[in-house]
Design an enzyme around this catalytic site. Structure first.
Site, PDB file in Angstrom:
ATOM      1  N   ILE A 111       9.152   3.657  -4.237  1.00 30.28           N
ATOM      2  CA  ILE A 111       9.444   3.209  -5.599  1.00 30.28           C
ATOM      3  C   ILE A 111       8.605   1.978  -5.891  1.00 30.28           C
ATOM      4  CG2 ILE A 111      11.211   2.294  -7.169  1.00 30.28           C
ATOM      5  CD1 ILE A 111      13.295   3.850  -5.551  1.00 30.28           C
ATOM      6  N   GLY A 112       7.925   1.987  -7.023  1.00 35.45           N
ATOM      7  CA  GLY A 112       7.146   0.827  -7.445  1.00 35.45           C
ATOM      8  C   GLY A 112       6.910   0.899  -8.941  1.00 35.45           C
ATOM      9  N   SER A 156       7.675   8.243  -5.926  1.00 32.13           N
ATOM     10  CA  SER A 156       7.019   9.397  -5.305  1.00 32.13           C
ATOM     11  C   SER A 156       7.941   9.935  -4.222  1.00 32.13           C
ATOM     12  CB  SER A 156       5.656   9.021  -4.719  1.00 32.13           C
ATOM     13  OG  SER A 156       5.774   8.007  -3.736  1.00 32.13           O
ATOM     14  N   CYS A 178       3.849   0.505   2.672  1.00 35.03           N
ATOM     15  CA  CYS A 178       4.740  -0.542   2.152  1.00 35.03           C
ATOM     16  C   CYS A 178       4.912  -1.694   3.131  1.00 35.03           C
ATOM     17  CB  CYS A 178       6.097   0.056   1.774  1.00 35.03           C
ATOM     18  SG  CYS A 178       5.969   1.305   0.472  1.00 35.03           S
ATOM     19  N   TYR A 219       0.825  -1.202   0.000  1.00 32.55           N
ATOM     20  CA  TYR A 219       0.000   0.000   0.000  1.00 32.55           C
ATOM     21  C   TYR A 219       0.865   1.260   0.000  1.00 32.55           C
ATOM     22  CZ  TYR A 219      -4.411  -2.427   0.795  1.00 32.55           C
ATOM     23  OH  TYR A 219      -5.520  -3.222   0.654  1.00 32.55           O
ATOM     24  N   THR A 220       0.422   2.240  -0.780  1.00 33.34           N
ATOM     25  CA  THR A 220       1.111   3.521  -0.860  1.00 33.34           C
ATOM     26  C   THR A 220       0.071   4.636  -0.853  1.00 33.34           C
ATOM     27  OG1 THR A 220       2.954   2.590  -2.133  1.00 33.34           O
ATOM     28  CG2 THR A 220       2.661   4.953  -2.246  1.00 33.34           C
TER      29      THR A 220
END
Length: 221
Positions: free
Chosen positions: A150-151, A164, A180, A73-74
């Site tokens: 980062i994803g 982001s 995360c 999750y972000t």
């Protein structure tokens, strides 16, 4: 040449995904060029491919969007620079691990423009800063807060989604998730660190460090 696009205001998440998928398909087909897209979103949560339902602690707080990027999750919201990275990893030796390292190096180099030392931690996704201004943790070590996530996802070796960086988001908004999947560390931003940075300042730094990081990495290959 990599095209840079900056969108003012708040971009709808579904619209962003549609843009990225169309651009990635165009890059793969050779009809469009690579692209870095800088946006901000309204407050929302995204669930990556490894997201655990228990980590969404306040499901009614903001819209939740399933995402096919890697990770858990972000949060995205105003005051956070989201950098969507649509690049041809196939032209970069088909090396996904190296590409992710380039993204990490890019964030770290960008933060260094503001004398912020970003660091990578084994087993923890993203970029972290050591908080010497806070009391020591229960283990007697300095606390560490996450400043960038980062994803990415690849389709036909074209990347999309991306990174982001927290400039000045409402940090309380992160409390609706376990960011995360990490519970023992916090979240910070450039402004939270005491730096009066505006989004345009970060954008300039991102642009100035991008070529240096990627070209230097390519020269080492």
């Amino acid at each position: 040449m990599v095209e840079w696009i900056t969108t003012e205001g708040l971009t709808d998440y579904d619209d962003a995904v549609a843009f990225m998928e169309n651009r990635a398909a165009g890059i793969a087909a050779g009809t469009m060029g690579e692209c870095i897209w800088l946006v901000e979103h309204p407050p929302l949560y995204t669930a990556g491919t490894s997201a655990k339902p228990a980590d969404l602690t306040d499901p009614d707080r903001f819209p939740v969007y399933p995402s096919k990027r890697g990770g858990q999750y972000t949060y995205h919201g105003p005051g956070q620079r989201v950098v969507y990275v649509m690049l041809d990893v196939g032209k970069r030796d088909h090396d996904v691990r190296r590409f992710v390292q380039q993204l990490e190096d890019w964030v770290i180099a960008t933060l260094d423009q503001f004398n912020v030392k970003g660091e990578i931690r084994e087993g923890r996704v993203g970029v972290w800063v050591t908080r010497h201004d806070k009391p020591l943790g229960i283990n007697g070590q300095p606390q560490e807060d996450k400043i960038a996530a980062i994803g990415i996802r690849l389709r036909k070796w074209i990347s999309f989604h991306g990174i982001s960086i927290n400039v000045e988001p409402d940090l309380s908004h992160f409390s609706g998730i376990v960011p995360c999947g990490i519970t023992e560390h916090g979240v910070t931003s450039l402004v939270d660190l005491g730096l009066p940075i505006e989004m345009v300042d970060l954008d300039v730094a991102l642009r100035s460090t991008f070529a240096t990081v990627f070209e230097a990495s390519e020269m080492r290959a």
